[in-house]
Design a protein around this motif. Structure first.
Motif, short mmCIF file in Angstrom:
data_model
loop_
_atom_site.label_atom_id
_atom_site.label_comp_id
_atom_site.label_asym_id
_atom_site.label_seq_id
_atom_site.Cartn_x
_atom_site.Cartn_y
_atom_site.Cartn_z
N ALA A 1 -9.27 -6.40 -2.43
CA ALA A 1 -9.36 -7.44 -3.46
C ALA A 1 -8.22 -8.45 -3.31
CB ALA A 1 -9.34 -6.80 -4.84
N LEU A 2 -7.00 -7.97 -3.05
CA LEU A 2 -5.86 -8.88 -2.91
C LEU A 2 -5.98 -9.73 -1.64
CD1 LEU A 2 -2.95 -6.49 -3.97
CD2 LEU A 2 -4.02 -8.31 -5.31
N ILE B 1 -6.67 2.69 -2.71
CA ILE B 1 -5.68 1.69 -2.30
C ILE B 1 -6.30 0.66 -1.37
CG2 ILE B 1 -3.55 1.38 -0.97
CD1 ILE B 1 -2.62 4.09 -2.05
N LEU B 2 -7.18 1.09 -0.48
CA LEU B 2 -7.88 0.15 0.39
C LEU B 2 -8.72 -0.83 -0.41
CD1 LEU B 2 -8.99 2.44 3.37
CD2 LEU B 2 -7.21 0.68 3.38
N LEU B 3 -9.36 -0.34 -1.46
CA LEU B 3 -10.15 -1.24 -2.31
C LEU B 3 -9.25 -2.25 -3.01
CD1 LEU B 3 -12.65 1.31 -3.92
CD2 LEU B 3 -13.16 -0.40 -2.19
N GLY C 1 -9.09 10.32 -1.41
CA GLY C 1 -9.57 9.45 -2.48
C GLY C 1 -8.56 8.39 -2.86
N LEU C 2 -7.28 8.76 -2.94
CA LEU C 2 -6.24 7.79 -3.26
C LEU C 2 -6.15 6.72 -2.18
CD1 LEU C 2 -3.86 6.85 -4.98
CD2 LEU C 2 -2.40 8.47 -3.74
N SER D 1 0.83 -1.21 0.00
CA SER D 1 0.00 0.00 0.00
C SER D 1 0.87 1.26 0.00
CB SER D 1 -0.93 0.00 1.21
OG SER D 1 -0.19 0.00 2.42
N ILE D 2 2.00 1.21 0.72
CA ILE D 2 2.91 2.37 0.75
C ILE D 2 3.52 2.59 -0.63
CG2 ILE D 2 5.08 3.22 1.68
CD1 ILE D 2 4.37 1.84 4.32
#
Length: 709
Positions: free
Chosen positions: A287-288, A281-283, A276-277, A16-17
């Motif tokens: 999924a992963l 990234i959380l979405l 928003g970004l 995520s980073i």
């Protein structure tokens, strides 16, 4: 590190980073150092679409004020005024006919005087008493006297004429400013009558009095219409790409306000893009996580797969970011040269096809943000579509063909698809690109596909070696008969080689039927008896035209030779650095089963022994593939030993072997279900029936047999 329990959490965080800081500079709005009432040194465009609330309010106020007053035609006024005229003339007639007399103001005992005895002035006085003060004041006494002195017929005629004229004029719109004109129209209508002049003048005066404005200002309707006009005004928007101020133009207060509104001033740092970004990234992580955490694997397997995925993802994103730096040379289409399909193909080959499709979508999203230089929005949708279709093309082209030669072909196919996608995008956008620009796009598309295949081939050995991955490609390469170990089996133990090939066919069919890895079972079965090459003539399938050496050995010694082929095979595979899965197959394909032949042979000799001495050291099969190979190994050997294998005998034998394995507990440590065992038995029987089917004898062979007899 692979067995570290919380490594996957660390990897998710690092991933995520990486995504956040890679996309950070691309979602961060550009800010300008401009000042009020200065000359702009560049043309400034709106980066996104914004609503201008100040302009919207101003426009709505303007629309509200521009609505004209609403007037309503009051048709009931016509009826009221006709009734008024009628009542005036009726009162006049009543006075003339004596129906209305002088009021008794002295008391009830006084008599009323007849109208015939009243003078004209007294009649006028009586008439005014019966009319309203307004009427009595507005209509002159002269007009009343003219009507009171006229004949009843003339009064009736004047009444009808005035009623008709008033009704006609009052049925039309009469605004206040046109009142006199309406009264004049009414008077003109009366001129056509044949009344005496005095009566006509009196009737005209009454008619003019009766005409009033009937087109009245409607306050409620006016307010409602103004409200509707204000509400109908659409919000004023500063559209994405709109020029806010041109080069060398003065930055007025209005322009400065718009720059502040769209967030282009340095003194205002927007936070919404970063929120928003973070949500995006959380979405992606969601999924992963849903993919990796739903896999029924130990932490070691999850961590290894996730670590491999993170490396592939990071390499691909880094390539995108590095190439995006060339956008600074005022060439905004460098994104077409990025080999994004490399990452998707690597994920497909080394991990999973479903994960590769998900990764293609993620690459498309990230790429559309990274290559947003030179466009007015945050997302470069053409590049995103280009990456998505290119990645999917590479994944779908490979399918189940994972040879290295297919990777190069996949790169060529991706290059072709990239060119087609660019052509489609240019046509959809009705682009006016020059032939040179179109040619450069096609060159970049071709380079993207070819470099993706080259990089994939280059990275594959590093990932396979570094993560000890037994990929489909590696399995296919290990199945090559020219592999040194397979050549060793073929040349030193040909019977064992043929047996291994038969077991491989049976195992693959059974594993495919229950959803296990059929290719792993096939290739693993090729090597499962590699240990027999150490003493090949001690195994019956290799004893061609020689005596059985076990006839001269004690059961205990024969047992040791037979059992050691499992451990010897595992040791040989370790020595040649073969995959761990193959080593496990060699060690576990007999489990802890009993060598019944030599056990009972030793018992016949009266030796004091236990079953444990004649069992394989194990361990028992740990996976579905090893369990199926174990069953197929016993089944193939048993069917081969049958004199005349019929379908019924084969079915009975297969079920007997599986039942014996279950009762002996050899399948306790693998996750095969009873339903899957039934499917395995059915598949093995069908495959064996195809192998050991009956054949007709050729006539020459039959004659030879008769002659020999």
């Amino acid at each position: 590190m692979k067995s570290y329990r919380f490594l996957h959490i660390i990897l998710y965080t690092l991933l995520s980073i990486v995504i956040f800081f890679t996309l950070y500079t691309n979602v961060r709005p550009e800010t300008l150092d401009v000042k009020l009432l200065e000359i702009s040194d560049q043309t400034i465009y709106a980066p996104n679409t914004y609503e201008d609330e100040v302009a919207t309010v101003s426009k709505r106020e303007e629309a509200y004020d521009n609505v004209q007053d609403v007037y309503t035609l009051r048709k009931e006024y016509s009826d009221n005024q006709v009734k008024l005229v009628t009542s005036i003339f009726d009162s006049i007639l009543d006075v003339k006919e004596g129906k209305i007399t002088k009021s008794d103001e002295e008391g009830d005992e006084g008599e009323k005087e007849a109208s015939e005895s009243l003078s004209l002035d007294e009649q006028v006085e009586v008439l005014k008493e019966n009319l309203t003060p307004e009427i009595a004041e507005k209509i002159s006494e002269e007009a009343l006297k003219n009507l009171l002195t006229a004949s009843v017929e003339d009064v009736e005629l004047s009444k009808d004429a005035v009623v008709t004229a008033v009704n006609k004029v009052m049925n039309e719109e009469i605004p206040v400013e046109q009142l006199n004109k309406a009264k004049d129209n009414m008077a003109e209508d009366l001129q056509v009558s044949s009344l005496p002049t005095a009566v006509l003048n009196a009737a005209t005066e009454i008619g003019r009095f009766a005409i009033i404005p009937n087109y009245i200002y409607d306050r409620e309707a006016t307010l409602e219409k103004r409200k509707q006009a204000a509400d109908s005004v659409q919000p004023v928007q500063i559209k994405q790409g709109t020029i806010i101020v041109e080069e060398n133009e003065l930055i007025s207060r209005e322009v400065y306000r718009k720059l502040e509104l769209v967030g282009l001033l340095k003194d205002k740092e927007p936070y919404k893009p970063f929120v928003g970004l973070a949500i995006m990234i959380l979405l992606i992580l969601g999924a992963l996580v849903s993919y990796f955490e739903r896999q029924d694997r130990p932490f070691e397997g999850k961590n290894k797969s996730l670590l491999l995925y993170c490396l592939i993802f990071a390499i691909t994103i880094a390539l995108m970011k590095i190439i995006s730096l060339f956008q600074q040379i005022d060439y905004t289409h460098t994104g077409y040269i990025v080999p994004a399909s490399m990452g998707a193909i690597l994920v497909k080959l080394l991990l999973n096809e479903r994960l590769a499709i998900l990764t293609s979508i993620i690459f498309a999203i990230c790429g559309s943000v990274i290559f947003n230089e030179g466009i007015t929005g945050t997302f470069n949708f053409p590049v995103g579509i280009y990456y998505l279709i290119g990645c999917l093309a590479g994944i779908l082209f490979l399918g189940k063909h994972n040879l290295r030669s297919k990777i190069l072909q996949a790169g060529l196919f991706v290059a072709l698809i990239n060119i087609i996608v660019i052509t489609s995008l240019l046509l959809i956008q009705n682009s006016t690109a020059t032939n040179f620009e179109i040619g450069s796009y096609f060159v970049m598309a071709g380079v993207s596909g070819l470099s993706a295949s080259v990089l994939t081939i280059g990275f594959m050995p590093f990932f396979e070696t570094g993560f000890n991955i037994l990929s489909t490609m590696k399995l296919i390469e290990l199945s090559n008969p020219n592999h040194p170990l397979l050549r060793k089996i073929l040349t030193e133990a040909p019977g064992t080689y043929h047996h291994s090939v038969m077991v491989a066919n049976l195992s693959e069919a059974a594993c495919e039927a229950i959803g296990a890895n059929g290719l792993l079972a096939r290739v693993g079965a090729y090597y499962h008896d590699i240990g027999k090459t150490k003493r090949p003539r001690y195994f019956i399938e290799n004893q061609m035209h020689i005596d059985n050496p076990h006839d001269k050995l004690s059961p205990q010694l024969s047992k040791n030779i037979i059992i050691n082929h499992a451990t010897d095979g595992a040791e040989m595979l370790r020595k040649h650095k073969m995959p761990k899965e193959f080593i496990d197959i060699a060690e576990q394909h007999h489990g802890t089963s009993l060598l019944k032949f030599f056990y009972y042979k030793a018992k016949e000799k009266g030796d004091q022994l236990t079953e444990e001495e004649f069992r394989y050291p194990g361990p028992k099969p740990q996976t579905k593939e090893i369990a199926v190979i174990s069953i197929a190994d016993s089944v193939e050997a048993a069917v081969r030993s049958m004199a005349n294998p019929s379908p019924e005998k084969i079915v009975k034998l297969v079920k007997s072997i599986i039942s014996d394995r279950l009762q002996d507990g050899q399948l306790d440590q693998c996750d095969l279900t009873l339903k899957e065992l039934d499917i395995v038995a059915t598949t093995l029987c069908e495959t064996l029936k195809g192998i050991f089917h009956s054949r007709i004898e050729y006539p020459e062979i039959t004659k030879q047999k008769v002659k020999q007899a």
